[in-house]
Design a protein around this motif. Structure first.
Motif, PDB file in Angstrom:
ATOM      1  N   ILE A   1     -12.122 -13.432  -4.723  1.00  0.00           N
ATOM      2  CA  ILE A   1     -12.279 -14.669  -3.900  1.00  0.00           C
ATOM      3  C   ILE A   1     -12.744 -14.967  -3.848  1.00  0.00           C
ATOM      4  N   THR A   2     -13.570 -16.296  -3.049  1.00  0.00           N
ATOM      5  CA  THR A   2     -14.470 -16.612  -2.274  1.00  0.00           C
ATOM      6  C   THR A   2     -14.146 -17.157  -1.043  1.00  0.00           C
ATOM      7  N   GLU A   3     -13.560 -17.639  -0.630  1.00  0.00           N
ATOM      8  CA  GLU A   3     -12.625 -18.561   0.430  1.00  0.00           C
ATOM      9  C   GLU A   3     -11.217 -18.663   0.144  1.00  0.00           C
ATOM     10  N   LEU A   4     -10.141 -19.032   1.166  1.00  0.00           N
ATOM     11  CA  LEU A   4      -9.743 -20.034   1.231  1.00  0.00           C
ATOM     12  C   LEU A   4      -9.832 -21.283   1.326  1.00  0.00           C
ATOM     13  N   SER A   5      -9.116 -22.331   1.264  1.00  0.00           N
ATOM     14  CA  SER A   5      -8.896 -23.798   1.640  1.00  0.00           C
ATOM     15  C   SER A   5      -7.519 -23.818   2.395  1.00  0.00           C
ATOM     16  N   THR A   6      -8.100 -24.825   3.657  1.00  0.00           N
ATOM     17  CA  THR A   6      -6.810 -25.304   4.017  1.00  0.00           C
ATOM     18  C   THR A   6      -7.366 -26.958   4.654  1.00  0.00           C
ATOM     19  N   HIS A   7      -7.514 -27.344   3.398  1.00  0.00           N
ATOM     20  CA  HIS A   7      -7.973 -28.888   3.612  1.00  0.00           C
ATOM     21  C   HIS A   7      -6.829 -29.422   3.918  1.00  0.00           C
ATOM     22  N   LEU A   8      -5.542 -29.752   3.314  1.00  0.00           N
ATOM     23  CA  LEU A   8      -4.665 -30.854   3.649  1.00  0.00           C
ATOM     24  C   LEU A   8      -3.963 -30.083   4.760  1.00  0.00           C
ATOM     25  N   GLN A   9      -3.962 -28.847   4.930  1.00  0.00           N
ATOM     26  CA  GLN A   9      -3.301 -28.218   6.059  1.00  0.00           C
ATOM     27  C   GLN A   9      -3.861 -29.256   6.904  1.00  0.00           C
ATOM     28  N   GLY A  10      -5.271 -28.951   7.381  1.00  0.00           N
ATOM     29  CA  GLY A  10      -6.447 -29.560   8.270  1.00  0.00           C
ATOM     30  C   GLY A  10      -6.519 -30.583   8.414  1.00  0.00           C
ATOM     31  N   GLN A  11      -6.119 -31.252   7.848  1.00  0.00           N
ATOM     32  CA  GLN A  11      -6.209 -32.844   7.508  1.00  0.00           C
ATOM     33  C   GLN A  11      -4.424 -33.077   8.744  1.00  0.00           C
ATOM     34  N   LEU A  12      -3.599 -32.580   8.266  1.00  0.00           N
ATOM     35  CA  LEU A  12      -2.914 -33.251   9.673  1.00  0.00           C
ATOM     36  C   LEU A  12      -2.707 -32.135  11.105  1.00  0.00           C
ATOM     37  N   VAL A  13      -3.421 -31.876  11.253  1.00  0.00           N
ATOM     38  CA  VAL A  13      -4.013 -31.315  12.589  1.00  0.00           C
ATOM     39  C   VAL A  13      -4.602 -32.715  13.759  1.00  0.00           C
TER      40      VAL A  13
ATOM     41  N   HIS B   1      -4.331 -39.841  12.288  1.00  0.00           N
ATOM     42  CA  HIS B   1      -4.028 -41.305  13.461  1.00  0.00           C
ATOM     43  C   HIS B   1      -2.961 -42.093  13.133  1.00  0.00           C
ATOM     44  N   PRO B   2      -1.689 -42.277  13.738  1.00  0.00           N
ATOM     45  CA  PRO B   2      -0.293 -42.726  13.375  1.00  0.00           C
ATOM     46  C   PRO B   2      -0.635 -44.642  12.357  1.00  0.00           C
ATOM     47  N   VAL B   3      -1.736 -44.693  11.965  1.00  0.00           N
ATOM     48  CA  VAL B   3      -1.913 -45.352  10.988  1.00  0.00           C
ATOM     49  C   VAL B   3      -1.391 -45.352   9.662  1.00  0.00           C
ATOM     50  N   TYR B   4      -1.682 -43.759   9.830  1.00  0.00           N
ATOM     51  CA  TYR B   4      -1.518 -43.362   8.329  1.00  0.00           C
ATOM     52  C   TYR B   4      -0.522 -41.835   7.799  1.00  0.00           C
ATOM     53  N   ASP B   5      -0.383 -42.010   8.893  1.00  0.00           N
ATOM     54  CA  ASP B   5       1.074 -41.589   9.086  1.00  0.00           C
ATOM     55  C   ASP B   5       1.876 -40.757   7.688  1.00  0.00           C
ATOM     56  N   THR B   6       2.288 -42.769   7.243  1.00  0.00           N
ATOM     57  CA  THR B   6       3.105 -42.368   5.322  1.00  0.00           C
ATOM     58  C   THR B   6       2.411 -41.830   4.465  1.00  0.00           C
ATOM     59  N   LEU B   7       0.737 -42.567   4.544  1.00  0.00           N
ATOM     60  CA  LEU B   7       0.122 -42.022   3.865  1.00  0.00           C
ATOM     61  C   LEU B   7       0.126 -40.130   3.177  1.00  0.00           C
ATOM     62  N   PHE B   8      -0.361 -39.793   4.386  1.00  0.00           N
ATOM     63  CA  PHE B   8      -0.480 -38.090   4.472  1.00  0.00           C
ATOM     64  C   PHE B   8       0.993 -37.246   4.966  1.00  0.00           C
TER      65      PHE B   8
ATOM     66  N   ASN C   1       8.506 -37.617  10.321  1.00  0.00           N
ATOM     67  CA  ASN C   1       8.091 -36.834  11.572  1.00  0.00           C
ATOM     68  C   ASN C   1       6.697 -36.209  11.856  1.00  0.00           C
ATOM     69  N   PRO C   2       5.581 -36.804  12.850  1.00  0.00           N
ATOM     70  CA  PRO C   2       4.393 -36.716  12.712  1.00  0.00           C
ATOM     71  C   PRO C   2       4.083 -34.712  13.430  1.00  0.00           C
ATOM     72  N   ASP C   3       5.189 -34.859  14.745  1.00  0.00           N
ATOM     73  CA  ASP C   3       5.472 -33.690  15.550  1.00  0.00           C
ATOM     74  C   ASP C   3       5.459 -32.349  14.773  1.00  0.00           C
ATOM     75  N   ALA C   4       6.564 -32.306  13.592  1.00  0.00           N
ATOM     76  CA  ALA C   4       6.964 -30.661  13.652  1.00  0.00           C
ATOM     77  C   ALA C   4       5.736 -30.856  12.125  1.00  0.00           C
ATOM     78  N   ARG C   5       5.077 -31.995  11.965  1.00  0.00           N
ATOM     79  CA  ARG C   5       4.355 -31.912  10.839  1.00  0.00           C
ATOM     80  C   ARG C   5       3.042 -30.986  11.214  1.00  0.00           C
ATOM     81  N   GLN C   6       2.468 -32.116  12.455  1.00  0.00           N
ATOM     82  CA  GLN C   6       1.059 -31.290  13.156  1.00  0.00           C
ATOM     83  C   GLN C   6       1.776 -29.939  13.051  1.00  0.00           C
TER      84      GLN C   6
END
Length: 349
Positions: free
Chosen positions: A72-84, A87-94, A105-110
């Motif tokens: 294993i070279t590294e682990l990736s958390t790209h998608l989870q990091g994006q959700l830290v 902006h609300p305009v992207y809530d549905t897309l993300f 539920n943006p707060d629970a998602r974060q």
């Protein structure tokens, strides 16, 4: 530098051999890869929570990969990091980056995202790894272009909030002895050198705040990616080997005119098919003793991913520089000592 490695995210599917880590490992090994970078959001490949808690599970993964000559070279958390930071305009897309029960539920998602990135630090420690890949997320991206004029203090407030969200996570990484590497990427608040420097300042130059260097995103922004290495080499801990091309026309430039990837002036290409100066990049990284992995991230608007992987493994193998352990003109060494040097300078002993 070690390599070639392969980021598996673009290869996972429900079809064999891409539907499990053992079969992917066999396939990658046969192409000449020596390591794999594992996305942690897909449990078909990897159980992040279990890896953070179960050393035996970690050993079983390593042993299985070892049977194929891989690590294993590294682990990736790209998608989870994006959700830290979203902006609300992207809530549905993300929402699609998170489990279904968190949608809407943006707060629970974060909170879930923060836990996920934190688990990756613990899992990486259990696996004996040195770094984790991630995205920073973005609060300011809708305000990228300064029209209408940005209110005074908006950018500063955005980076202050971003830092407040990431500082506790960075501290967990520091305790684990793991570097957290942000991929500098459009769509993230950390999308170029200036924004990374703002984030460094906001996080008080945190020692675990590091960089995943991917030159394709720099070429598409028309940045000097070789000078970027000169400037940030002490923070670059990970390297995605990805190519791109930029062919501006009378109709579009870096913003792309809302065109699809295949019709954009700037588009990602398989290794060797684009405009990135990889000889320069590998030379710069060798100059600064980069000892991480050269990991291929395949993205191309034209070429099939399996062809891209096969060609990419050879491409990286041919570009990694074995750093010399002696000067090229050692054969002409005069062997003058300190006293001799002083005499050559016309100085008295």
């Amino acid at each position: 530098m070690q390599g070639p490695g392969l980021f598996l995210a673009q290869y996972v599917s429900d079809e064999a051999p891409f539907d499990s880590l053992p079969t992917l490992a066999r396939w990658a090994s046969e192409l000449g890869f020596k390591g794999v970078q594992i996305p942690t959001w897909d449990e078909r490949l990897f159980n992040l929570k279990r890896a953070a808690e179960d050393l035996a599970y970690c050993r079983s993964i390593q042993e299985m990969l070892g049977e194929h000559g891989l690590v294993i070279t590294e682990l990736s958390t790209h998608l989870q990091g994006q959700l830290v930071a979203v902006h609300p305009v992207y809530d549905t897309l993300f929402d699609g980056f998170a489990p279904a029960h968190l949608h809407g539920n943006p707060d629970a998602r974060q909170a879930w995202a923060v836990e996920q990135v934190t688990l990756a630090a613990k899992a990486s420690r259990n696996l004996g790894l040195k770094a984790v890949a991630t995205f920073s997320g973005a609060l300011l991206w809708p305000f990228l272009y300064p029209w209408p004029q940005r209110p005074a203090g908006l950018v500063e407030a955005g980076f202050e909030e971003l830092a407040q969200r990431w500082l506790p996570i960075l501290d967990v990484y520091d305790e684990a002895g793991i570097d957290l590497c942000y991929e500098i990427h459009p769509g993230e608040d950390l999308h170029d050198g200036a924004t990374f420097e703002r984030f460094l300042k906001a996080t008080n130059q945190h020692p675990r705040c590091c960089i995943l260097f991917d030159p394709s995103h720099f070429l598409l922004q028309q940045l000097d990616y070789l000078a970027f290495i000169d400037h940030f080499h002490d923070r670059i801990r990970m390297f995605h080997v990805k190519d791109a091309e930029f062919n501006p026309t009378a109709l579009q430039g870096v913003y792309g005119g809302y065109e699809s990837w295949i019709d954009r002036a700037g588009r990602f290409r398989s290794l060797g098919d684009g405009h990135v100066d990889f000889k320069g990049i590998f030379s710069r990284l060798a100059q600064y003793d980069f000892d991480g992995w050269a990991v291929i991230e395949w993205e191309c608007a034209l070429k099939h991913p399996e062809q891209g992987a096969a060609e990419g493994a050879r491409f990286v193998d041919e570009h990694i520089i074995r750093v010399t352990d002696r000067a090229f003109d050692d054969f002409a060494d005069a062997g003058v000592d300190e006293a001799g040097n002083r005499r050559l300078l016309g100085l008295k002993d």
